[in-house]
Design a protein around this motif. Structure first.
Motif, PDB file in Angstrom:
ATOM      1  N   GLY A 239      57.765  30.289 -83.473  1.00  0.00           N
ATOM      2  CA  GLY A 239      58.969  30.082 -82.687  1.00  0.00           C
ATOM      3  C   GLY A 239      59.124  30.647 -81.359  1.00  0.00           C
ATOM      4  N   ARG A 240      60.083  30.275 -80.377  1.00  0.00           N
ATOM      5  CA  ARG A 240      60.232  30.576 -79.085  1.00  0.00           C
ATOM      6  C   ARG A 240      61.749  31.123 -79.038  1.00  0.00           C
ATOM      7  N   ILE A 241      62.196  31.838 -77.990  1.00  0.00           N
ATOM      8  CA  ILE A 241      63.606  32.132 -77.888  1.00  0.00           C
ATOM      9  C   ILE A 241      64.349  30.997 -77.202  1.00  0.00           C
ATOM     10  N   PRO A 242      65.644  30.628 -77.286  1.00  0.00           N
ATOM     11  CA  PRO A 242      66.281  29.746 -76.429  1.00  0.00           C
ATOM     12  C   PRO A 242      65.769  29.725 -74.860  1.00  0.00           C
ATOM     13  N   GLU A 243      65.780  28.416 -74.313  1.00  0.00           N
ATOM     14  CA  GLU A 243      65.632  28.620 -72.613  1.00  0.00           C
ATOM     15  C   GLU A 243      66.653  29.381 -71.945  1.00  0.00           C
ATOM     16  N   ASN A 244      66.410  29.545 -70.775  1.00  0.00           N
ATOM     17  CA  ASN A 244      67.250  30.182 -69.765  1.00  0.00           C
ATOM     18  C   ASN A 244      67.836  31.273 -70.278  1.00  0.00           C
ATOM     19  N   VAL A 245      67.255  32.172 -71.450  1.00  0.00           N
ATOM     20  CA  VAL A 245      67.836  33.575 -71.677  1.00  0.00           C
ATOM     21  C   VAL A 245      67.196  34.633 -71.184  1.00  0.00           C
ATOM     22  N   LYS A 246      68.141  35.462 -70.591  1.00  0.00           N
ATOM     23  CA  LYS A 246      67.562  36.674 -70.071  1.00  0.00           C
ATOM     24  C   LYS A 246      67.592  37.794 -71.106  1.00  0.00           C
ATOM     25  N   LYS A 247      68.441  38.066 -71.898  1.00  0.00           N
ATOM     26  CA  LYS A 247      68.342  39.374 -72.829  1.00  0.00           C
ATOM     27  C   LYS A 247      68.569  38.783 -74.229  1.00  0.00           C
ATOM     28  N   VAL A 248      67.996  39.488 -75.244  1.00  0.00           N
ATOM     29  CA  VAL A 248      67.926  38.885 -76.463  1.00  0.00           C
ATOM     30  C   VAL A 248      68.308  40.108 -77.069  1.00  0.00           C
ATOM     31  N   GLY A 249      69.095  39.699 -78.352  1.00  0.00           N
ATOM     32  CA  GLY A 249      69.858  40.657 -79.293  1.00  0.00           C
ATOM     33  C   GLY A 249      69.066  40.521 -80.532  1.00  0.00           C
ATOM     34  N   GLN A 250      69.670  40.948 -81.566  1.00  0.00           N
ATOM     35  CA  GLN A 250      69.113  41.372 -82.870  1.00  0.00           C
ATOM     36  C   GLN A 250      69.078  39.904 -83.836  1.00  0.00           C
ATOM     37  N   SER A 251      67.783  39.419 -84.158  1.00  0.00           N
ATOM     38  CA  SER A 251      68.050  38.246 -85.088  1.00  0.00           C
ATOM     39  C   SER A 251      68.814  38.647 -86.322  1.00  0.00           C
ATOM     40  N   CYS A 252      69.465  37.753 -87.149  1.00  0.00           N
ATOM     41  CA  CYS A 252      70.077  37.994 -88.334  1.00  0.00           C
ATOM     42  C   CYS A 252      69.896  36.798 -89.058  1.00  0.00           C
ATOM     43  N   PHE A 253      70.068  36.668 -90.373  1.00  0.00           N
ATOM     44  CA  PHE A 253      70.090  35.511 -91.345  1.00  0.00           C
ATOM     45  C   PHE A 253      71.128  35.492 -92.429  1.00  0.00           C
ATOM     46  N   VAL A 254      71.669  34.243 -92.298  1.00  0.00           N
ATOM     47  CA  VAL A 254      72.778  33.932 -93.171  1.00  0.00           C
ATOM     48  C   VAL A 254      72.729  32.558 -93.580  1.00  0.00           C
ATOM     49  N   ASP A 255      73.475  32.295 -94.531  1.00  0.00           N
ATOM     50  CA  ASP A 255      73.703  30.789 -94.904  1.00  0.00           C
ATOM     51  C   ASP A 255      75.022  30.443 -93.855  1.00  0.00           C
TER      52      ASP A 255
END
Length: 607
Positions: A239-255
């Protein structure tokens, strides 16, 4: 008078409940006394007393374990790893408690970097637990490009150390017999993003943990999902990150929306200065990103995430953009704590993001969104907040808050503890899954409760107060790097439904090459209960045991208060009536001589 008293009492209880539903109480002194300084790095039951302890880094070079106590201060510094136990010129960057040698006693893993280099490789040291102390240590004699992910790679319920070495090969380290055994982990090389937010979490709802990796290649930032099939990890579509994003934080998972599947949350900045921030959500198996929070405007002030530093100063811990998740109001939908900065440069603080129904077209496919609690004055009273997370301070199933702040010109963090006085009639279930390496016959009479176990998956189904099916799920200790601060248990909110849980499912990772899913089901679980699951033996789910501990709801206390109040009121009324009866003069009877003789003579004259 009685009706008036009942109305006053009812109004008082209602007003108190409404007030406390949104109020936080500073209990820092009660918890830590004067020891409220350092970096809260991890949580775990070190001494196996069923009370969660706190692991705190002091001066970036020593670790202090604060054990839970029944007397104030409720957390006391009891065990520590001194500076001399580590190489010189090093700082501690992470702490991960766990049972790394399989003796059912908690060990402590430390990740360490050189103080003189901002981007040095990560060294790993493991300190062995022995009868509620730390005795001896192991050096892995190998370094990672970033902090490792602690996971159960081979499904033996003993935590393993997964990471990427300097040549970009993924490796896993097993501490067999307290000796490091290295092995290639995946079938292809991975160029890991630094800082990464890898996770060990079930992504396809088969109750077996999968592997999620954050990557960085020539095409930019992306993700890789390795699904556990037959006990082996198989790479799926990246997968790829969303478009037009300059800085990315930490992925996390939750329902996030309560459908039983783990959703991928990603905080991002849409410009380099993080003046425009957003949180996106991706459903399992779907490449589309849905914004669940884009409005960071408070009146005339614009807030945003704290932008990560490209080259952080050497010797300093740097915190990436992170969401810390937990069900604050027990409505069954997880909320979040986050650090935001005033874009005008006037400071930063912690904010609560509440999970609420979607009210715009952009998030209609998810049905839920985040809303910032701007008027949480208790959080706003902590200036310079740098980290905020949830923690069940009083082991009552209600998630409280711990906030770390930094004063300008001073080193280290100040710890603030805020009690969540949420008193609404809502319910929960709290589940902790142990290693299951032994049950009640552990070697050396060891209690098997002091174990942080990554990988178990918990899910429930029930019926809400309106008769609709309700379910939710959560993974246990899915992430371990960069101060993820995940709790060693899962707290699932049930909302206002006091019904029994129809089904509670617990699954654990399976061994390499094993096709069978290791999952067990329990029925009719009482709300407001804490369930300690011991999956022993691992391959016989029907033999797994669950210890149930009940936590009375706050409504029980209010009912008792109301009952006692009514009883006291009745006793007061009885006392007043009794006193009035005693104080009134009794009538005096005057008998004339003629009346007496008229009563006596017929009696004497009768035969």
């Amino acid at each position: 008078m009685r009706i008036l008293f009942i109305k006053i009492f009812t109004f008082t209880v209602y007003f108190a409940g409404q007030y406390s539903a949104s109020a936080l109480q500073d209990v820092t002194t009660d918890l830590f006394g004067s020891e409220n300084h350092g970096t809260v790095a991890a949580f775990g039951d070190f001494n196996s007393d069923k009370q969660t302890d706190i692991f705190i880094i002091r001066e970036q070079s020593e670790l202090v374990i604060f054990l839970a106590d029944l007397k104030a201060p409720y957390f006391k510094p009891k065990v520590h790893i001194p500076k001399k136990a580590l190489p010189a010129n090093c700082i501690i960057t992470g702490v991960v408690p766990g049972d790394y040698d399989g003796d059912s006693q908690m060990d402590v893993l430390l990740t360490v970097q050189l103080k003189t280099k901002a981007t040095s490789d990560t060294m790993v040291f493991v300190f062995w637990g022995n009868n509620q102390t730390l005795d001896g240590q192991a050096d892995l004699n190998k370094t990672f490009v970033d902090q490792p992910l602690i996971m159960d790679f081979n499904g033996d319920m003993i935590p393993d150390i997964f990471g990427v070495s300097a040549d970009f090969s993924t490796e896993v380290c097993y501490l067999t017999g307290r000796n490091a055994v290295w092995q290639a982990a995946l079938s292809s090389r991975v160029k890991m993003r630094v800082p990464h937010s890898n996770a060990f979490i079930d992504l396809n709802k088969d109750f077996t943990a999968d592997l999620f990796l954050t990557t960085q290649d020539d095409n930019g930032l992306g993700f890789e999902t390795w699904i556990s099939k037959d006990g082996n990890f198989t790479k799926t579509q990246p997968g790829r990150i969303p478009e037009n994003v300059k800085k990315v934080g930490q992925s996390c998972f939750v329902d996030f929306d309560g459908d039983g599947f783990q959703d991928h949350l990603l905080p991002v900045c849409l410009d380099d200065a993080c003046h425009r921030s957003a949180i996106y959500l991706s459903k399992p198996g779907e490449p589309e990103w849905v914004p669940v929070l884009t409005d960071f405007q408070r009146r005339e002030t614009l807030w945003g995430f704290v932008p990560p530093q490209t080259t952080p100063p050497a010797g300093e811990l740097h915190n990436p953009i992170t969401l810390h998740l937990g069900d604050y109001n027990m409505d069954g939908f997880p909320d979040a704590l986050v650090i935001l900065r005033n874009t005008s440069g006037s400071g930063q603080q912690a904010f609560l993001l509440e999970n609420v129904p979607c009210d715009n077209a952009s998030c209609k496919d998810v049905g839920r969104m985040f809303r910032v609690h701007w008027d949480q004055s208790d959080l706003g009273a902590i200036p310079g907040a740098a980290i905020a997370t949830f923690f069940d301070i009083y082991e009552d199933g209600i998630l409280d808050m711990i906030v770390l702040s930094k004063e300008e010109g001073k080193e280290g963090f100040i710890i603030h503890a805020l009690k969540n006085n949420f008193e609404a009639d809502a319910y929960f279930v709290k589940v902790i899954v142990l290693s299951g390496l032994c049950s009640n016959d552990c070697p050396g009479n060891v209690k098997p409760f002091g174990v942080n176990q990554p990988g178990p998956y918990v899910s429930y189904t029930t019926v809400d107060s309106n008769g609709y099916l309700k379910n939710a799920s959560a993974g246990q200790l899915s992430q371990s790097a960069h101060l993820s601060l995940q709790l060693p248990y899962t707290v699932l909110g049930l909302g206002r439904s006091a019904n029994f849980l129809d089904h509670l499912y617990v699954g654990i990772p399976r061994p390499l090459g094993d096709k069978d899913v290791r999952k067990q089901e329990w029925t009719a679980i009482i709300p407001n209960s804490q369930l300690i699951v011991i999956p022993y033996p691992h391959n016989e789910p029907r033999s797994w045991s669950a210890k149930l501990y009940l936590t009375p709801s706050n409504i029980v206390l209010l009912t008792a208060i109301a009952l006692i109040g009514v009883c006291v009121f009745i006793l007061v009324i009885i006392g007043i009536l009794h006193w009035q009866e005693k104080s009134e003069p009794k009538p005096v009877m005057f008998w004339s001589e003629q009346c007496v003789s008229s009563l006596i003579l017929p009696t004497i004259a009768s035969p």
